[in-house]
Design an enzyme around this catalytic site. Structure first.
Site, PDB file in Angstrom:
ATOM      1  N   ASP A   1     -32.499  -6.150 -10.357  1.00  0.00           N
ATOM      2  CA  ASP A   1     -32.690  -6.717 -11.633  1.00  0.00           C
ATOM      3  C   ASP A   1     -32.115  -5.811 -11.996  1.00  0.00           C
ATOM      4  O   ASP A   1     -33.169  -4.814 -12.916  1.00  0.00           O
ATOM      5  CB  ASP A   1     -33.643  -6.570 -12.084  1.00  0.00           C
ATOM      6  CG  ASP A   1     -34.046  -8.346 -11.163  1.00  0.00           C
ATOM      7  OD1 ASP A   1     -33.451  -9.532 -11.154  1.00  0.00           O
ATOM      8  OD2 ASP A   1     -35.072  -8.916 -10.565  1.00  0.00           O
TER       9      ASP A   1
ATOM     10  N   LYS B   1     -30.758 -10.557  -4.475  1.00  0.00           N
ATOM     11  CA  LYS B   1     -30.689 -11.118  -5.688  1.00  0.00           C
ATOM     12  C   LYS B   1     -29.535 -10.625  -6.158  1.00  0.00           C
ATOM     13  O   LYS B   1     -30.390  -9.696  -6.651  1.00  0.00           O
ATOM     14  CB  LYS B   1     -31.713 -12.000  -5.594  1.00  0.00           C
ATOM     15  CG  LYS B   1     -31.978 -12.322  -6.987  1.00  0.00           C
ATOM     16  CD  LYS B   1     -33.256 -13.594  -7.739  1.00  0.00           C
ATOM     17  CE  LYS B   1     -34.166 -12.777  -8.184  1.00  0.00           C
ATOM     18  NZ  LYS B   1     -33.659 -13.291  -9.784  1.00  0.00           N
TER      19      LYS B   1
ATOM     20  N   LEU C   1     -28.567 -18.247 -10.273  1.00  0.00           N
ATOM     21  CA  LEU C   1     -27.702 -18.036 -11.413  1.00  0.00           C
ATOM     22  C   LEU C   1     -28.453 -19.476 -12.546  1.00  0.00           C
ATOM     23  O   LEU C   1     -27.968 -19.726 -13.742  1.00  0.00           O
ATOM     24  CB  LEU C   1     -26.243 -19.451 -11.442  1.00  0.00           C
ATOM     25  CG  LEU C   1     -24.948 -18.467 -10.883  1.00  0.00           C
ATOM     26  CD1 LEU C   1     -23.613 -19.209 -10.247  1.00  0.00           C
ATOM     27  CD2 LEU C   1     -25.096 -17.559 -11.632  1.00  0.00           C
ATOM     28  N   LYS C   2     -29.295 -19.971 -11.628  1.00  0.00           N
ATOM     29  CA  LYS C   2     -30.518 -21.307 -11.878  1.00  0.00           C
ATOM     30  C   LYS C   2     -29.654 -21.637 -13.461  1.00  0.00           C
ATOM     31  O   LYS C   2     -29.810 -22.623 -15.159  1.00  0.00           O
ATOM     32  CB  LYS C   2     -30.852 -20.209 -13.556  1.00  0.00           C
ATOM     33  CG  LYS C   2     -32.307 -19.489 -12.698  1.00  0.00           C
ATOM     34  CD  LYS C   2     -32.957 -18.983 -13.956  1.00  0.00           C
ATOM     35  CE  LYS C   2     -34.565 -18.226 -13.436  1.00  0.00           C
ATOM     36  NZ  LYS C   2     -33.733 -16.637 -12.538  1.00  0.00           N
TER      37      LYS C   2
ATOM     38  N   PRO D   1     -23.056 -32.451 -14.892  1.00  0.00           N
ATOM     39  CA  PRO D   1     -23.263 -32.462 -13.771  1.00  0.00           C
ATOM     40  C   PRO D   1     -21.688 -31.359 -12.867  1.00  0.00           C
ATOM     41  O   PRO D   1     -21.645 -30.852 -11.736  1.00  0.00           O
ATOM     42  CB  PRO D   1     -22.858 -33.287 -13.439  1.00  0.00           C
ATOM     43  CG  PRO D   1     -23.948 -34.014 -13.933  1.00  0.00           C
ATOM     44  CD  PRO D   1     -23.893 -33.488 -15.650  1.00  0.00           C
TER      45      PRO D   1
ATOM     46  N   THR E   1     -42.435 -19.675 -13.683  1.00  0.00           N
ATOM     47  CA  THR E   1     -43.453 -18.865 -13.355  1.00  0.00           C
ATOM     48  C   THR E   1     -43.913 -18.795 -14.826  1.00  0.00           C
ATOM     49  O   THR E   1     -45.748 -18.770 -15.150  1.00  0.00           O
ATOM     50  CB  THR E   1     -43.926 -18.022 -12.805  1.00  0.00           C
ATOM     51  OG1 THR E   1     -43.079 -17.057 -12.194  1.00  0.00           O
ATOM     52  CG2 THR E   1     -43.491 -18.673 -11.036  1.00  0.00           C
TER      53      THR E   1
ATOM     54  N   ARG F   1     -39.082  -5.122  -8.318  1.00  0.00           N
ATOM     55  CA  ARG F   1     -39.179  -3.630  -9.065  1.00  0.00           C
ATOM     56  C   ARG F   1     -40.484  -3.185  -7.881  1.00  0.00           C
ATOM     57  O   ARG F   1     -40.121  -1.331  -7.725  1.00  0.00           O
ATOM     58  CB  ARG F   1     -40.413  -3.157  -9.845  1.00  0.00           C
ATOM     59  CG  ARG F   1     -38.944  -4.062 -11.326  1.00  0.00           C
ATOM     60  CD  ARG F   1     -40.220  -4.068 -11.976  1.00  0.00           C
ATOM     61  NE  ARG F   1     -40.737  -5.805 -12.067  1.00  0.00           N
ATOM     62  CZ  ARG F   1     -41.176  -6.478 -13.153  1.00  0.00           C
ATOM     63  NH1 ARG F   1     -41.308  -5.956 -14.401  1.00  0.00           N
ATOM     64  NH2 ARG F   1     -41.714  -7.458 -12.706  1.00  0.00           N
TER      65      ARG F   1
HETATM   66  O1  C5P Z   1     -41.407  -8.265 -10.076  1.00  0.00           O
HETATM   67  P1  C5P Z   1     -40.538  -8.399  -9.254  1.00  0.00           P
HETATM   68  O2  C5P Z   1     -39.520  -7.307  -9.775  1.00  0.00           O
HETATM   69  O3  C5P Z   1     -40.881  -7.947  -8.137  1.00  0.00           O
HETATM   70  O4  C5P Z   1     -39.084  -9.660 -10.083  1.00  0.00           O
HETATM   71  C1  C5P Z   1     -38.046  -9.523  -9.098  1.00  0.00           C
HETATM   72  C2  C5P Z   1     -37.689 -11.187  -9.126  1.00  0.00           C
HETATM   73  O5  C5P Z   1     -38.786 -12.540  -9.022  1.00  0.00           O
HETATM   74  C3  C5P Z   1     -37.251 -11.301 -10.799  1.00  0.00           C
HETATM   75  O6  C5P Z   1     -35.819 -11.516 -10.294  1.00  0.00           O
HETATM   76  C4  C5P Z   1     -37.546 -12.304 -11.048  1.00  0.00           C
HETATM   77  O7  C5P Z   1     -36.879 -13.711 -11.690  1.00  0.00           O
HETATM   78  C5  C5P Z   1     -38.406 -13.387 -10.327  1.00  0.00           C
HETATM   79  N1  C5P Z   1     -40.204 -13.319 -10.694  1.00  0.00           N
HETATM   80  C6  C5P Z   1     -40.472 -14.495 -10.503  1.00  0.00           C
HETATM   81  N2  C5P Z   1     -41.763 -15.118 -10.982  1.00  0.00           N
HETATM   82  C7  C5P Z   1     -42.280 -14.017 -11.339  1.00  0.00           C
HETATM   83  C8  C5P Z   1     -42.145 -12.188 -11.314  1.00  0.00           C
HETATM   84  C9  C5P Z   1     -40.920 -12.457 -10.221  1.00  0.00           C
HETATM   85  O8  C5P Z   1     -39.410 -15.827 -10.771  1.00  0.00           O
HETATM   86  N3  C5P Z   1     -43.727 -14.492 -11.765  1.00  0.00           N
END
Ligand code: C5P
Length: 239
Positions: free
Chosen positions: A20, A42, A70-71, A76, A127, A218
């Site tokens: 990221d 990823k 890509l979410k 379609p 989430t 991270r």
């Molecule tokens: O928090 P972290 O840096 O580990 O996040 C890694 C990936 O996980 C991010 O690309 C994010 O899209 C996803 N993520 C998520 N839901 C969370 C935390 C992170 O989908 N609660």
């Protein structure tokens, strides 16, 4: 939903490191520092948009697996086109929003058939959404119920698995059976203590609950020593 999630996987291939960032140099520096330690990355919308699909091809050319996050949530026909483009890049996983319904899930699965290594994963409820957010968009159910409903829909459409919060993994594994991929972000070792190892947001807790893969960002990419952080996570997965 594809192969049994625990067939022939070792702990290294269960860890997906999220790149990221908004520039190529940072992404490449992480990949270089992790070296052979990490085999699965990823790439999300930020890096893809900032740098372009070439970064994906470079990772694949180095023998890495790529989860292209890509979410997708489109008509379609457009979803199918994006999945084919992802398949042509050589990625292993691509994501589509289950809230987009049966049509786009089926279109994604159908488009992926030309690429035997490509798995279609459904996002259920992101989430960050709460029960109140669901109510705002007219969904009269709690997030956990909606997660299971959408996961069943994705499975019926032929998706290979789902993206799930650590808290939903156990229920999803029961509902989806042993073959589904369950990929779990939101896991971390940072600030760990013995007590925290019992929490469902550690990599081991997620895998024990039934996840096939964990996504870490991270905790690894911003660590002073990313390779050592990666090894700590890998060690955490071994019972
Ligand atoms: O928090 P972290 O840096 O580990 O996040 C890694 C990936 O996980 C991010 O690309 C994010 O899209 C996803 N993520 C998520 N839901 C969370 C935390 C992170 O989908 N609660």
């Amino acid at each position: 939903m594809g192969r049994r999630h625990n067939d022939a996987v070792d702990s290294t291939s269960q860890i997906i490191v999220a790149l990221d960032c908004d520039n190529r140099a940072t992404a490449e520096a992480v990949v270089k520092r992790l070296g052979d330690e990490c085999r699965f990355y990823k790439v999300g919308l930020e890096l893809l948009t900032a740098v372009g699909p070439d970064i994906v091809e470079c990772l694949v050319a180095q023998g890495k697996e790529v989860f292209l996050d890509l979410k997708l949530f489109e008509i379609p026909n457009s979803v199918a086109g994006a999945v084919r483009a992802a398949g042509a890049l050589g990625v292993s996983m691509v994501t589509v929003h289950a809230m987009g319904g049966r049509g786009i899930l089926s279109a994604a699965v159908e488009a992926a058939r030309d690429f035997p290594g490509l798995r279609v994963l459904a996002l259920t409820v992101v989430t960050s959404m709460t029960d109140a957010d669901l109510a705002d968009i007219g969904i009269d159910d709690a997030t956990d119920g909606q997660v299971l409903r959408l996961a069943r829909l994705a499975q019926r459409a032929g998706c290979h698995g789902v993206i799930a919060s650590p808290l939903d993994v156990s229920a999803l594994r029961s509902v989806l059976g042993p073959d589904a991929l369950i990929v779990t972000p939101g896991v971390t070792l940072s600030g760990e203590s013995p007590a925290e190892h019992a929490r469902p947001d550690t990599p081991r807790a997620a895998i024990t609950a039934g996840a096939s893969h964990v996504v870490v960002g991270r905790s690894v990419t911003r660590a002073v020593d990313p390779a050592s952080a990666f090894r700590r996570i890998r060690a955490d997965l071994v019972p």
